[in-house]
Write an enzyme that holds these catalytic residues in place. Sequence first.
Site, PDB file in Angstrom:
ATOM      1  N   LYS A  36      13.653 -73.285  10.008  1.00  0.00           N
ATOM      2  CA  LYS A  36      13.695 -72.832   8.622  1.00  0.00           C
ATOM      3  C   LYS A  36      14.290 -71.428   8.498  1.00  0.00           C
ATOM      4  O   LYS A  36      15.212 -71.196   7.711  1.00  0.00           O
ATOM      5  CB  LYS A  36      12.273 -72.867   8.047  1.00  0.00           C
ATOM      6  CG  LYS A  36      12.117 -72.291   6.681  1.00  0.00           C
ATOM      7  CD  LYS A  36      12.863 -73.093   5.647  1.00  0.00           C
ATOM      8  CE  LYS A  36      13.062 -72.286   4.404  1.00  0.00           C
ATOM      9  NZ  LYS A  36      12.658 -72.924   3.195  1.00  0.00           N
ATOM     10  N   CYS A  38      13.426 -66.513  -1.408  1.00  0.00           N
ATOM     11  CA  CYS A  38      13.475 -66.949  -0.004  1.00  0.00           C
ATOM     12  C   CYS A  38      14.379 -66.105   0.887  1.00  0.00           C
ATOM     13  O   CYS A  38      13.899 -65.438   1.800  1.00  0.00           O
ATOM     14  CB  CYS A  38      13.915 -68.402   0.073  1.00  0.00           C
ATOM     15  SG  CYS A  38      12.646 -69.516  -0.540  1.00  0.00           S
TER      16      CYS A  38
HETATM   17  C1  UDX Z   1      17.502 -70.937  -0.407  1.00  0.00           C
HETATM   18  C2  UDX Z   1      18.078 -71.952   0.585  1.00  0.00           C
HETATM   19  O1  UDX Z   1      19.379 -72.376   0.145  1.00  0.00           O
HETATM   20  C3  UDX Z   1      17.161 -73.152   0.716  1.00  0.00           C
HETATM   21  O2  UDX Z   1      17.657 -74.060   1.667  1.00  0.00           O
HETATM   22  C4  UDX Z   1      15.776 -72.654   1.145  1.00  0.00           C
HETATM   23  O3  UDX Z   1      14.873 -73.721   1.234  1.00  0.00           O
HETATM   24  C5  UDX Z   1      15.262 -71.617   0.153  1.00  0.00           C
HETATM   25  O4  UDX Z   1      16.206 -70.554   0.013  1.00  0.00           O
HETATM   26  P1  UDX Z   1      17.401 -70.747  -3.074  1.00  0.00           P
HETATM   27  O5  UDX Z   1      16.576 -69.521  -2.903  1.00  0.00           O
HETATM   28  O6  UDX Z   1      17.022 -71.755  -4.106  1.00  0.00           O
HETATM   29  O7  UDX Z   1      17.461 -71.560  -1.692  1.00  0.00           O
HETATM   30  O8  UDX Z   1      18.858 -70.228  -3.421  1.00  0.00           O
HETATM   31  P2  UDX Z   1      20.350 -70.449  -2.881  1.00  0.00           P
HETATM   32  O9  UDX Z   1      21.021 -71.494  -3.671  1.00  0.00           O
HETATM   33  O10 UDX Z   1      20.402 -70.550  -1.420  1.00  0.00           O
HETATM   34  O11 UDX Z   1      20.983 -69.045  -3.326  1.00  0.00           O
HETATM   35  C6  UDX Z   1      20.443 -67.823  -2.812  1.00  0.00           C
HETATM   36  C7  UDX Z   1      21.171 -66.633  -3.383  1.00  0.00           C
HETATM   37  O12 UDX Z   1      22.468 -66.534  -2.794  1.00  0.00           O
HETATM   38  C8  UDX Z   1      21.393 -66.655  -4.891  1.00  0.00           C
HETATM   39  O13 UDX Z   1      21.127 -65.356  -5.391  1.00  0.00           O
HETATM   40  C9  UDX Z   1      22.848 -67.024  -5.022  1.00  0.00           C
HETATM   41  O14 UDX Z   1      23.398 -66.529  -6.208  1.00  0.00           O
HETATM   42  C10 UDX Z   1      23.441 -66.338  -3.804  1.00  0.00           C
HETATM   43  N1  UDX Z   1      24.694 -66.939  -3.318  1.00  0.00           N
HETATM   44  C11 UDX Z   1      24.723 -68.244  -2.900  1.00  0.00           C
HETATM   45  C12 UDX Z   1      25.848 -66.160  -3.226  1.00  0.00           C
HETATM   46  O15 UDX Z   1      25.841 -64.981  -3.574  1.00  0.00           O
HETATM   47  N2  UDX Z   1      26.991 -66.735  -2.733  1.00  0.00           N
HETATM   48  C13 UDX Z   1      27.052 -68.014  -2.314  1.00  0.00           C
HETATM   49  O16 UDX Z   1      28.133 -68.432  -1.866  1.00  0.00           O
HETATM   50  C14 UDX Z   1      25.878 -68.798  -2.399  1.00  0.00           C
END
Ligand code: UDX
Length: 447
Positions: free
Chosen positions: A214, A270
């Site tokens: 994880k 997360c």
């Molecule tokens: C994340 C993981 O993706 C997931 O697998 C885990 O279980 C929990 O943490 P989440 O917190 O829902 O999920 O968000 P995620 O979609 O991963 O985005 C995280 C952050 O990264 C957001 O602030 C998003 O805006 C940012 N992000 C994402 C970017 O800045 N660039 C990207 O290319 C992708």
Amino acid sequence: MRISVIGCGYLGAVHAACMAELGHDVVGLDVDEKKIAKLSQGLPTFIEAGLPELLEKNVREGRLRFTTDASQIAEAQIHFIGVGTPQLQGRLGADMSYVNQAVDTILEHANPPQEGKPVLIAGKSTVPVGTAQAIAERLTTSGRNIILAWNPEFLREGYAVKDTLTPDRIVYGLPDNQEIGAQAKALLDECYATQLAADTPLVVANYPTAELVKVAANSFLATKISFINAMAELCDATGGDVTRLAEAIGHDERIGNKFLQAGIGFGGGCLPKDIRAFMARAGELGVDQALTFLREVDTINLRRRDHAVNLAEEAAGGRLVGKKVAVLGITFKPDTDDLRDSPALDIASRLWARGAELAIVDPAAAETLRERRPDLTVPDTVEEALQDADVVMILTPWKEYTQLDPTTILPLVATPNIIDGRNVLNPKDWADAGWNYYGMGRGVPTW
Ligand code: UDX
């Protein structure tokens, strides 16, 4: 199967609803009475696509109930732990108190195995490696004959239901004892029979591996984002366009085109806390050097926020005092109302501290923001926010904002400065409409 889910926050509520949808008989337990009261009516306590329908249906059909009464979990055959492990106040490590309380509750209220049917605790929370072993030892000394598996959750907010019902993989961390491990596996296989029948890849490993999977996955994702944001810094220094760069390297299948969106960086409940807790744990294990790169990942990520604030100041003519900044989007990403470690909220707070007059809009979190931050102005409409603005910033790429027509909104603002914090706008369209366009590492795109 009879299942209990301890903790009905993001992870727990979604997991409980999805397990009921799979046909199991589920009880969700939480200490928060308000949360339980809402969930018991089939109403979610946060925004998540597909969850309201699932809750309503399964509560109505009697497969799903929520309670604050711990004695209700007695008959479950699997007790899932889905409580939070937030970052400790002022420290990098994770707060494990909720996990420990969940184990206490299970030990106090779970029935012992009956008629040879084993009882299993399945940990889903993201925990420091070594936690499962410690809990297993507690279970052994308690003499309760309850077994433990670690079964990490990979759900993304906004896709949580889909990620739970049709995950891209399932991971079991099983006890080293083969016989007990086989019992734990059999119970989990029965629980996830639908997904396994659909050929979802299953990875079976020991406890530490499952715990590490994880944090390793989240560390890799965070690294990918910080990598592309570092490239954005290079593009800013050279006139390159990071969106084209990401597109080009993404065609290499070994690299892939996902998670290469440069901008104001990652946030949420997360990624930031998980990489910090991982570093803290590595330090405790004496292998901190293995993860020093994550410190850099975190630093690059936080530097994006400084950069966005500085860009706003530059666009405002060098001083933010008395300048109106319209902030479009405040959640950590679209399609959620989650404000935890939101880069947008951090940037807005810093703009406010530098004297800017803020007008913040968000399709999902406006009300929460008004309650939590009465110091910030949160108008009802985008038009009100844009009215007489000196700088407009898109910080969360809600489609309501990314689809704004630059020509239509131009007359509203005082000065046409647009900061595209997520590189989601077409620079040419905005420039052609008369805006000064500022991207995140996009130079002045001519192609
Ligand atoms: C994340 C993981 O993706 C997931 O697998 C885990 O279980 C929990 O943490 P989440 O917190 O829902 O999920 O968000 P995620 O979609 O991963 O985005 C995280 C952050 O990264 C957001 O602030 C998003 O805006 C940012 N992000 C994402 C970017 O800045 N660039 C990207 O290319 C992708």
